[in-house]
Design a protein around this motif. Structure first.
Motif, PDB file in Angstrom:
ATOM      1  N   GLY A  99       1.218  -1.289   0.269  1.00 39.91           N
ATOM      2  CA  GLY A  99       0.140  -0.223   0.418  1.00 39.91           C
ATOM      3  C   GLY A  99       0.588   1.104  -0.013  1.00 39.91           C
ATOM      4  O   GLY A  99       1.882   1.497  -0.243  1.00 39.91           O
ATOM      5  N   LYS A 149      -6.157   5.563  -5.603  1.00 37.87           N
ATOM      6  CA  LYS A 149      -5.529   4.598  -4.228  1.00 37.87           C
ATOM      7  C   LYS A 149      -6.063   5.334  -2.837  1.00 37.87           C
ATOM      8  O   LYS A 149      -6.501   6.708  -3.141  1.00 37.87           O
ATOM      9  N   ASP A 152      -2.934   3.852   2.679  1.00 40.61           N
ATOM     10  CA  ASP A 152      -2.745   3.149   4.271  1.00 40.61           C
ATOM     11  C   ASP A 152      -1.945   3.174   5.242  1.00 40.61           C
ATOM     12  O   ASP A 152      -2.737   2.030   5.904  1.00 40.61           O
ATOM     13  N   ASN A 153      -1.400   4.030   5.209  1.00 42.40           N
ATOM     14  CA  ASN A 153       0.371   3.473   6.636  1.00 42.40           C
ATOM     15  C   ASN A 153       0.259   4.635   6.505  1.00 42.40           C
ATOM     16  O   ASN A 153       0.569   5.701   6.153  1.00 42.40           O
TER      17      ASN A 153
END
Length: 165
Positions: A99, A149, A152-153
């Motif tokens: 990610g 997209k 994610d982190n």
């Protein structure tokens, strides 16, 4: 001017109640900010015009302004942002198989003085607010939206020692 991102949902509810608004308005505002990623209060078409004007007078949405973006061959992007007080911070977007990771700054400068890190060259000026840190993430998320997209982190590094804020 304070960024609206400094407010939690509960704080938005209290603020809106103080303005004579119904509690459900907080969820509408929250949705516009975090789901629809509005960049201007005028985009918030289901809020009363008078409320939009009050929000414009009291808050900004995006607390960071892009000064420069550098992209490496592997796609890693480094952003130089200016804050409302003229201070600058860096944020990095890294692409991994698991990610998209965003490395955010938590302070302007750093007082730790680690030998391996250039962040300490600028002594700590101040902590970033929660809203300024959120602004780093939301700016990059808006770019990632175009590619379908998502962030994610989030890594708390960048300029400054995270545990010092």
């Amino acid at each position: 001017m304070q960024t609206i991102y400094d407010l939690t949902l509960d704080q938005m509810t209290v603020m809106l109640k103080e303005l004579g608004q119904k509690p459900y308005r907080a969820k509408q505002l929250y949705t516009w900010l975090y789901r629809k990623r509005a960049e201007d209060f005028s985009e918030m078409t289901d809020l009363p015009a008078s409320l939009i004007e009050t929000l414009k007078e009291r808050y900004c949405i995006m607390p960071v302004k892009l000064l420069e973006k550098q992209t490496a061959k592997d796609g890693t992007a480094k952003y130089l942002f200016e804050l409302q007080d003229g201070s600058t911070i860096e944020t990095v977007l890294m692409h991994f198989v698991f990610g998209e990771s965003v490395c955010v700054s938590t302070e302007v400068g750093c007082s730790m003085g680690c030998a391996f890190c250039a962040s300490g060259l600028l002594k700590k000026q101040r902590n970033l607010t929660a809203g300024e840190i959120t602004g780093e993430i939301m700016y990059i998320q808006k770019e990632l939206d175009a590619e379908e997209k998502r962030v994610d982190n989030v890594v708390l590094m960048g300029t400054g020692e995270p545990f010092d804020n």
